[in-house]
Enzyme design. Structure first.
Site, PDB file in Angstrom:
ATOM      1  N   GLU A  52       0.832  -1.203   0.000  1.00  0.00           N
ATOM      2  CA  GLU A  52       0.000   0.000   0.000  1.00  0.00           C
ATOM      3  C   GLU A  52       0.871   1.259   0.000  1.00  0.00           C
ATOM      4  O   GLU A  52       0.448   2.316  -0.442  1.00  0.00           O
ATOM      5  CB  GLU A  52      -0.948  -0.016   1.215  1.00  0.00           C
ATOM      6  N   HIS A 103       7.064 -26.865   0.697  1.00  0.00           N
ATOM      7  CA  HIS A 103       6.267 -27.882  -0.001  1.00  0.00           C
ATOM      8  C   HIS A 103       5.165 -27.213  -0.811  1.00  0.00           C
ATOM      9  O   HIS A 103       4.119 -27.811  -1.072  1.00  0.00           O
ATOM     10  CB  HIS A 103       5.693 -28.874   1.016  1.00  0.00           C
ATOM     11  N   LYS A 143     -13.859   2.960  -2.964  1.00  0.00           N
ATOM     12  CA  LYS A 143     -14.643   3.381  -1.789  1.00  0.00           C
ATOM     13  C   LYS A 143     -15.810   4.258  -2.235  1.00  0.00           C
ATOM     14  O   LYS A 143     -16.932   4.099  -1.764  1.00  0.00           O
ATOM     15  CB  LYS A 143     -13.762   4.230  -0.856  1.00  0.00           C
TER      16      LYS A 143
END
Ligand code: PA5
Length: 460
Positions: free
Chosen positions: A289, A315, A429
């Protein structure tokens, strides 16, 4: 007590495709400029997180609240998102006993369980609220802006539950927010609700050492003074303007050079410690960010951080790190001394796959696998470095937070972006506000209505 950075495997001498010594020597003067820029910003009052280790008043406010809360709650629930949640989560995982929320109250020393709701998925929230005893629960509502949609929605749900249960909000809510601005501060004033302050010059993802992280930490008995002391020590270590003496500077410069000069723009953060696994998510948010921005040339810039866990990811993702595109650096995080260790019994001396393990400890195995991975990455020409904490405790965590926050500020300077803002999340937003009918979202609604609609030709 120390945090050490070994970057031998970032250098071309050890790793073909690493940083050449000439390139590194040139980086020194670039760092002098970056260091000076950060010092100037700090002098201008911008980098407030650097001052947190000295903020005695803040520490006293946190400790005072926690002392008054002692024994009154079985559960503490943080409502917050992004920088208001990832720090508390990382602290809980690192510094509370494993499985904290499943322990009996006596095993927790009478301290409460700690939950962090960092999403608005109703399944999770419904399930948690259904099993809490509200009269024994404290909700820590954390929002720097005091108006983030997700946190406000959670807050309203909780407030509704408290009212239905006729429980006084001031006994079950505490806000952590800006000292002056935002809806939470206004509510705290209007309804005389307890509220702790986030310094105005400390942004969300740099706020773990404000009450955002410290209050939940103090409520579960984590040593907040030690967190701040560790951060202060790292701040001192990062004072020098000489690159070779500054761990945050070295980290930032290496990552930036690897990205810009060597095409390694994916930065893996891989603790070899379950206690530090959520530090990786905290780092991912900080790096992403802060640095993923429109650069000075108008083009998108910034590295892509990636979280991994040793040994588990050996793995899984490590195959990609070893043989996939050579576009990554890997930061391994080691812990020199585990708090507990377990010896592997030598039970089957005649079965080669089992015999060699007997007599070693699990910490030894973890650490040997970390060293083996670092060596194998180097052998494959994959630059990597190792951050080693002597142990996982509050002091070392405080130091690690400080180092990575400061490295992010330096990296912002190197990438020529503002590491303190996040303009890219604003449009989403606004569209959300528009669709939910927020009164001031008229312009966003008009823009939303102009967007192309889903096309049936491309749906199935
Ligand atoms: O780092 C940031 O600034 C963001 O991730 C914020 O922490 C996040 O958006 C939540 O904001 P607030 O604390 O204002 O609710």
């Amino acid at each position: 007590m120390a945090i050490r950075l070994d970057y031998s495997n970032m250098m071309a001498a050890a790793v073909g495709g690493g940083v050449a010594e000439g390139m590194w020597a040139d980086a020194g003067s670039r760092f002098t400029e970056v260091h000076a820029a950060a010092a100037a910003q700090h002098a201008d009052g911008v980098l407030g997180f650097l001052d947190l280790p000295d903020d005695r008043e803040m520490l006293a406010a946190v400790q005072g609240f926690a002392a008054r809360a002692r024994g009154r709650y079985d559960d503490v629930v943080v409502l917050g998102i992004g920088g208001s949640a990832l720090g508390p989560i990382a602290l809980r995982t690192a510094l509370c006993a494993p499985g904290w929320n499943d322990l009996a109250a006596s095993e927790r020393g009478g301290r409460p369980r700690l939950h962090v709701l960092d999403n608005v998925d109703p399944r999770t929230i419904h399930a948690l609220l259904a099993r809490l005893t509200l009269s024994r629960t404290l909700f820590v509502v954390t929002s720097k802006s005091g108006g983030t949609a997700e946190t406000m929605a959670q807050f309203l749900v909780v407030l509704g539950r408290l009212r239905t249960a006729s429980l006084p909000p001031r006994e079950h809510l505490v806000f952590v927010t800006d000292p002056e601005n935002g809806a939470l501060r206004a509510l705290a004033r209007r309804d005389d609700l307890p509220a702790l302050e986030i310094a105005p010059n400390v942004g969300g993802r740099y706020s773990v050492l404000t009450p955002v992280g410290l209050l939940p930490a103090a409520l579960v008995g984590i040593d907040c003074a030690a967190l701040l002391e560790g951060a202060a020590d790292m701040r001192t270590r990062c004072a020098p303007s000489q690159l070779a003496r500054n761990p945050a500077g070295t980290y930032a410069l290496l990552q930036w050079l690897a990205d810009r000069q060597l095409g390694k723009g994916i930065h893996v953060f891989m603790p070899y410690s379950d206690a530090l696994r959520d530090m990786a998510d905290w780092f991912v948010q900080l790096w992403a960010e802060s640095l993923g921005k429109v650069g000075s040339d108008g083009a998108g810039t910034g590295p892509t951080p990636l979280a991994a866990l040793g040994v588990t990811d050996q793995h899984s993702q490590v195959q990609l790190f070893m043989e996939g595109p050579a576009n990554k650096t890997v930061t391994l995080v080691a812990v020199a001394k585990g708090q507990q260790d377990v010896t592997i019994p030598a039970l089957e001396p005649d079965i080669p796959e089992l015999a060699y393990l007997g007599g070693h400890t699990l910490h030894e195995l973890l650490d040997v696998e970390r060293r083996a991975t670092a060596g194998a990455l180097a052998r494959r020409g994959r630059p990597n470095m190792t951050l080693t904490l002597d142990t996982v405790d509050a002091w070392h965590l405080g130091g690690l937070f400080m180092m990575l926050e400061l490295a992010t500020i330096y990296a912002g300077s190197l990438y020529e972006v503002n590491p303190l803002n996040q303009p890219g999340v604003e449009l989403g937003k606004q569209f959300t506000y528009a669709m939910l009918g927020r009164a001031d979202a008229g312009a966003a609604r008009a823009e939303w209505d102009k967007l192309p609609r889903p096309d049936p030709r491309w749906q199935l």
